[in-house]
Structures are given as C-alpha cells and as structure tokens.
Design a protein around this motif. Structure first.
Motif, PDB file in Angstrom:
ATOM      1  N   ALA A 309       0.824  -1.211   0.000  1.00  0.00           N
ATOM      2  CA  ALA A 309       0.000   0.000   0.000  1.00  0.00           C
ATOM      3  C   ALA A 309       0.854   1.255   0.000  1.00  0.00           C
ATOM      4  O   ALA A 309       1.930   1.300   0.601  1.00  0.00           O
ATOM      5  N   VAL A 310       0.374   2.279  -0.683  1.00  0.00           N
ATOM      6  CA  VAL A 310       0.953   3.618  -0.619  1.00  0.00           C
ATOM      7  C   VAL A 310       0.659   4.170   0.783  1.00  0.00           C
ATOM      8  O   VAL A 310      -0.413   3.917   1.331  1.00  0.00           O
ATOM      9  N   ALA A 311       1.612   4.884   1.374  1.00  0.00           N
ATOM     10  CA  ALA A 311       1.355   5.483   2.685  1.00  0.00           C
ATOM     11  C   ALA A 311       0.337   6.613   2.538  1.00  0.00           C
ATOM     12  O   ALA A 311       0.555   7.548   1.767  1.00  0.00           O
ATOM     13  N   ALA A 312      -0.761   6.501   3.278  1.00  0.00           N
ATOM     14  CA  ALA A 312      -1.809   7.515   3.174  1.00  0.00           C
ATOM     15  C   ALA A 312      -1.382   8.792   3.882  1.00  0.00           C
ATOM     16  O   ALA A 312      -0.750   8.745   4.937  1.00  0.00           O
ATOM     17  N   THR A 313      -1.719   9.919   3.295  1.00  0.00           N
ATOM     18  CA  THR A 313      -1.481  11.215   3.941  1.00  0.00           C
ATOM     19  C   THR A 313      -2.835  11.845   4.259  1.00  0.00           C
ATOM     20  O   THR A 313      -3.884  11.345   3.850  1.00  0.00           O
TER      21      THR A 313
END
Lengths: 424, 424
Positions: A309-313
């Motif tokens: 997963a892409v790190a959520a911001t």
C-alpha cells in the motif's frame, strides 16, 4: 482560440430569453400530462431520427475539442453516435411513463372553521441548469423539466456548443409541433461565461439553479449564485467494517462499492476497519481489490497487513478519487469511525457492515449524510435504484431535497384554500 | 453613538461560536423529545420568573433607544413587561405539546432486491437567524429550534442587545439544568454588523439562515448570504372581487383582510374589482372601509364611485403599506386581474371572491402564490390558523418550504438504507 460554429442565431439579450422562459413557464404550468407526454414523444422521435443533423454538429465540437487538447475521456463523453442517440431517445420515452408530479396533493385538511386547505405540487417555474460538455444532459434535463412543468434555461459546456444548439433546435421544433411554446427549452450557450454569470444573478427571473458536473463547477455556482441553488455534490463516501462484520458481505460490498463504477459520486473512497477485525477482514478484502487493480492508500496499521500500500497522507482522507484508488484506515471502534466520517465526509453516503444491532442503529441515527446504510453497497444511492424512474441528480445539501432527486424534487408546492366567506 | 451595555463577556471568535454550535447540534440531534421538552419547560420557567433580570436590561435598551430616536412603535416592540414575559413563557409551553418532527418517516419502501429504504426527518444542524429588535423572537425561535433538534445562532437587532444577552443567558442556564449543551442557543450580537456578515459567509458551519423582519433586512440577507436562505417575505396581497361575488362576503372579507391587523404580511394591500360588479360592490365595500378609517388609493374608475380616494400611481400597486391604506383598481375581467397579480404580487397570498366555479378553479390553478384562496380572508395564511401550532415564518420562496412554516419545515431528511449484503 475561437471555435468554429455552425451558424450565428439572431441575438436577443439574455434577459429577453429569461422573460420568454417565464412566459413559457406560465403556459407549461397548466399543461396537462397528456400534452406534456405528446411533447416528450415528439422529442424522442426527433432525437432518434436526428442523426443527420446532430452527428455533423457533434463532429465539429469533437474536432474543436481535439484541436483544444480535450482529453480522450472528455471526448468520449462529448460524443453522440447514432446508437447513443437511440439510447437517449429511449430514455426520454421512459419519462413519458412516469407519474406527473404536478397537482399531487401532499397533505390537506378541513380547518375547524370549515375552510379546506390543500398543499399541492406546482412547478418551480423557470429552472436554470449549468453543466459541462455532456450533450446527453441537454436532452435528459430538458425532458425531466418538461415533465415536471418547468421551463428550462440551459448553459452547457462551450465544448458542446454546436451539438447543444442543434439538440435544442430539434427539441423546440418538437415542442412547437404539439402547440407548446418553443421557449420552454432554451440554451444560452452563445452568451458564454458572461451568460452563465448573468444567469446566476437573475433572481426573480429564474426560480432555481442546478449545477451538474465537477466539484469546481458546483462550488463556483454555489459561491456566485443569487438564485437559490440545489447542490448536487461530490461524494467522499465511506464504508466502515465493524468488529462483527460478515466476511463475505465485507468482501463483496467493498469490491462492489469501489470497483463497479469508480467514476461516480456514490463509489467508495475511504474504507474504515475496526481494529478488532483488521486481521480477519483486511487480507481477504484487500486481496479481492488487488485482483481488480485497486491502488490502496493505507495508514500504518493497514500497511502492516498490506505492505504494497501507498502510505496515506491527510490529503487521502479528503479525496474523492473517482478512480481505482482507495484510502484505508484502521480505527479503534465505531466512535472513532463516526468521528472520522464527521470530519471528512461530504455527507453523501456512508455504510456500516456489522452484525451488531446496537451499532447499526447508532450509525443510522448519528451519521449525518444524505444516505446512511447498513450492510449494503453505497452504489445504491441512486434515483433509478430507489425506484424514482429518473434522476435529476443527488443533492448533498439539506434544503429542499437531500439524496437522489426524482421528478417531485423539481417541484414546489402551494396552498389551495377554499372557504365560504370565512374571516378571522 | 455607543450604547451602554451591561457587561462585556469574554470574547471568543465568531468561528469558535459556530464550531461550538456544530458540536452542540450533534448532541441535540439525537436528544429525545422528553429531554427537549424538559429543556423547554425550564426555559419557560426562567422567562416567567426572570423579570428581575430581564426588565432592567430591557430598560437599558429602551433608554438607549429613546436616546437614539427609536420610534414609539419600535419602542413598543422592544418592550418586555412582566405580563409580556408571562405570555412569552406560555408560548414556550405550547411548543412542548407539539409533536417532535425529528424521526418522522416521510416515505419508505422495500426495493425489489430486499433493501428497505426510509426517508426520515432529521434536524438541519445549525440554524442562523437574523432579525430585528424584537426580543420575543429570541425566545420564540430558540424554543422552535430546540424542539426541532437544531442548534441556533441568533443575531438580533443591536437595539435589543442587552435584553437578548440576558434572555440567552437564562436559556443557556435552563439548557444546562437538564444536561444539554449551553451552546445549543447562542447570540452573536456583540460581534455587531461584522458578525452578521460573517454568519452569512459561514457556509459549511451554518446549514440554513432565516432572516426575519423588514423587506430591506431580508433582501440584504438574500443578496449577501452564501449559506442557503429561507426567505420569509413581504406580502403585496391581493383580493379580486369577481363579477359574481357575494356582496356580504365581499364586504366582510375585504374589511377583515385590510383592517383586522394591517401591519402583518398577510393583510390586504390591493383590491381588484370586476368592472361588471364595480357599481354593485364598490360602494358598500368602500363605505365599510371608510368607517374603519382606511385611506383609499384608487384608479380613475374607483374614484368615480369614491371621489375622496387618493389618485393611485404606479407605486401604489407595488406597495406593501402595512397600514390603513388600500390600493383599489377596476379590471375588465379575471384575466386582467390575474395579469395584474402576476405583475405586482410578491407571491404571498391572493384571494378571489366569486360564485363562478370555473373562475374559482382558474384562479386556484393559475395564480402562482404561496397561498391561493377562494372566498376566504387572506389573514388565514398563518401557521396557527393552518393548525401547525407554532409558526417559524411564512416562506415566499419556492425552495424547501412555501407558505406558513411549522416545525417540520425546520428539518431536513436523510435516507436510511437497511440491507443484508446486497450489491449492484
């Protein structure tokens, strides 16, 4: 860059158009359903058989669009091929079959003094619609306005100006063929941006304004309009998988809500998962999404289960992706889930997946969105699915209409008061 | 000129107030009717027994008012005497007895796929009210908002600032005494005109704005507000005496509509008379009005029957006198009457006096006003008369609410969707 146009119609002022719309609306307000349906049938025929006129005009718009760098997706939305015209004509015929909302008694009673009062549905009068380069909206909204007894003033995207001019001309001929004023349906496209601005200031001449399209279009109309607006808004839609959520339901509903049609406003954008169910539910739910090509933007706990997963911001929680992207966050409990929703939701649709009755009722009562669901896909927030037969849009405001809008939402009401000499 | 104030409360920013209102509204939205009624009873007691605090503050406002040249009529509206406080407290108790609109199912059904959908009433959330120096409105609107589950932010006229501060303080103490947040009811009077302006821009923090007062106040709010507005408007109200009108009904209804309470929005302002009935009806109708001291502003034909009449000018047809003045015009027939109404009406209330059934139905169908009447006094356009128990105002707009607004008009709706794993 100046676009090529098919012809220059003799210019009347925009105010003249609006005054003509008002006059037409007075005729239309008392037209019975039979006459309005004959007009719809004539419009349907004109669209179904109008390819020879419509397609070349549409070709001109497409050529202009390509020259101006219009994206392939927008070119597709702009395109009116012969099969699409047939589908559009069929959609107009569907509206013939719907019940006329005008005249419906909403409530009524006899007062103690013998006076009878009845609240009945009446058309708004003149409805303005501001939308983008989707010429199918031109036909669609004209038909819905006509059925609900409203004159309509259309401001479409300039990229569809030639197509819209031909479509409105055909619609006006169809109206005239059954004896209704041509001015029941008008376009103000040739007045450009200044025309849209003038339309938004025309309080008193226009009864309600409906923007349809991107968030930025809607926000502009809401900010600038002095005419009352029905906001059809964006959806940062949430699903919350509660601790007791059924695994099969979770997998199916999340997949359906995200993947079935990601570009629409009722598609899922942020998935919230109860910490106590994360290990059980996240692997199967995310595996199914991965199989469909969904890009996961996860918080740290999500990424522990799903390292790809892409790190959520912070931005992810606020984003309506309208694409195969999904934000995922693990929460402590239903309170944190509802707190997150309160903070980031656009109040369109939220769904809880749970087998806990108390939590289901809390979610239904406490979440403040147009549609609040238990154990169902958010994709059901839709006029067609709700059985309205046709959808004007999905309102995310609280005034007048909230959620999917059908024909009755295109009407106002008035009180009829019948006495026999009563005074106070 | 700076007014004297009782105390300077510690300033929070207006945005802080609105954020606090939002938080309070979340608590209030799920408060049951029992709790809200206990709060209303506590408010009623506080107002009934609060003279020792309220009357001196009101005296200060009255003294400021006299110093600033406030008219005698406005001073009277501003005055809160002990008997008026008792009446105000009783009005709050009346609201206890009304049905809570929150949670009412407006419609519902089971979709073919087994999903149950229900549209239920929910509070708006935060309601803003901008009004003039009538401190009874402070208590009245706070009670109506509370009963309908809405937090309310009040901006009253600066001339009542001290009175309103004390009233809101008492209301907040009453709320706290039953365990509800004090911020359910707040005033922003101390922020002055800048505060009113900020309130109108607070889209997202305030859900709906209701202006109450003069036409100029309402027009300012409508023009400036970015928050959705419910317009409670002026009434240039018409009665049309048709050729077949009963003489006794004509005399009684015109007298009642004009004279019973000339300063309110449902009072008659323009009388239209069919030429074929002018000789029969104008003499008795105008004689009755003259006996009550009404000043007639007539067209030439009217003045032939009533030479004392002031010659009516174009301005008379547009005027909401709110006084013992009446514009009178002779018309050729119902078509000219309806044409006049279309041109000059503010779409509040119009009544036809007739014994011609066809004309009665045409008038009901074709006149586009919030209330359209046959053979009844226009004074009946009123929430109390309509059986609503309480009135929030009379809406002259077409969106959301039209005509007298009761508690349900202070609510929005949401859709509750209950499924068992359904997907599209």
């Amino acid at each position: 860059m100046a676009n090529t146009t098919l012809d220059a119609s003799p210019h009347t002022s925009l105010t003249d158009r609006l005054v003509a719309a008002r006059a037409a609306s007075i005729v239309l307000a008392t037209a019975n359903a039979e006459l309005k349906n004959r007009a719809l049938e004539a419009i349907s025929r004109a669209v179904a058989t109008g390819a020879a006129e419509i397609v070349p005009a549409n070709g001109l718009d497409l050529a202009n669009g390509r020259e101006n760098g219009l994206s392939t997706a927008l070119q597709d939305r702009l395109t009116l091929s012969e099969p699409r015209l047939v589908a559009l004509a069929d959609a107009v015929l569907d509206i013939v079959g719907l019940v006329d909302p005008v005249g419906e008694t909403v409530r009524g009673r006899i007062l103690p003094n013998g006076i009878r009062i009845d609240q009945v549905r009446v058309p708004f009068g003149v409805v303005g619609v501001i939308y983008e380069a989707r010429p199918n909206v031109t036909v669609d909204i004209a038909a819905l306005a006509l059925k609900s007894g409203n004159a309509v003033v259309l401001r479409g995207g300039s990229a569809a100006e030639n197509t819209n001019r031909v479509l409105v001309g055909l619609i006006q001929d169809a109206l005239a063929s059954v004896g209704l004023p041509r001015e029941c349906v008008q376009t103000i496209d040739e007045f450009g941006r200044a025309g849209a601005h003038e339309l938004m200031q025309a309080r008193g001449l226009v009864d309600v304004l409906i923007p349809r399209g991107s968030a930025s279009l809607i926000n502009t109309v809401v900010a600038e309009s002095k005419v009352p607006v029905i906001e059809t808004g964006a959806g940062v839609v949430h699903v919350f998988l509660d601790e007791s959520a059924d695994e099969a339901w979770s997998v199916d509903i999340v997949q359906n809500a995200k993947v079935q049609r990601p570009s629409v406003c009722n598609a899922l954008e942020t998935l919230l998962v109860h910490r106590g169910a994360a290990a059980r539910l996240l692997p199967p739910v995310l595996a199914r999404l991965r199989a469909d090509g969904v890009v996961i933007h996860g918080d740290d706990e999500t990424r522990a289960f799903f390292p790809d997963a892409v790190a959520a911001t912070e931005e992810d929680w606020q984003t309506e992706y309208m694409s195969l992207d999904l934000a995922v966050k693990v929460v402590a409990d239903i309170d944190e889930a509802m707190e997150h929703i309160r903070r980031y939701s656009t109040h369109h649709t939220e769904s809880i997946i749970t087998n806990n009755l108390g939590n289901a009722e809390r979610f239904l009562n406490e979440v403040d969105s147009a549609a609040v669901m238990v154990n169902a896909s958010t994709r059901f927030t839709d006029g067609g699915e709700f059985g309205f037969g046709a959808e004007v849009g999905i309102s995310t405001q609280k005034l007048h209409a909230r959620g999917p809008m059908g024909l009755p939402e295109l009407t106002s009401t008035k009180w009829l008061v019948r006495g026999s000499g009563q005074i106070r």
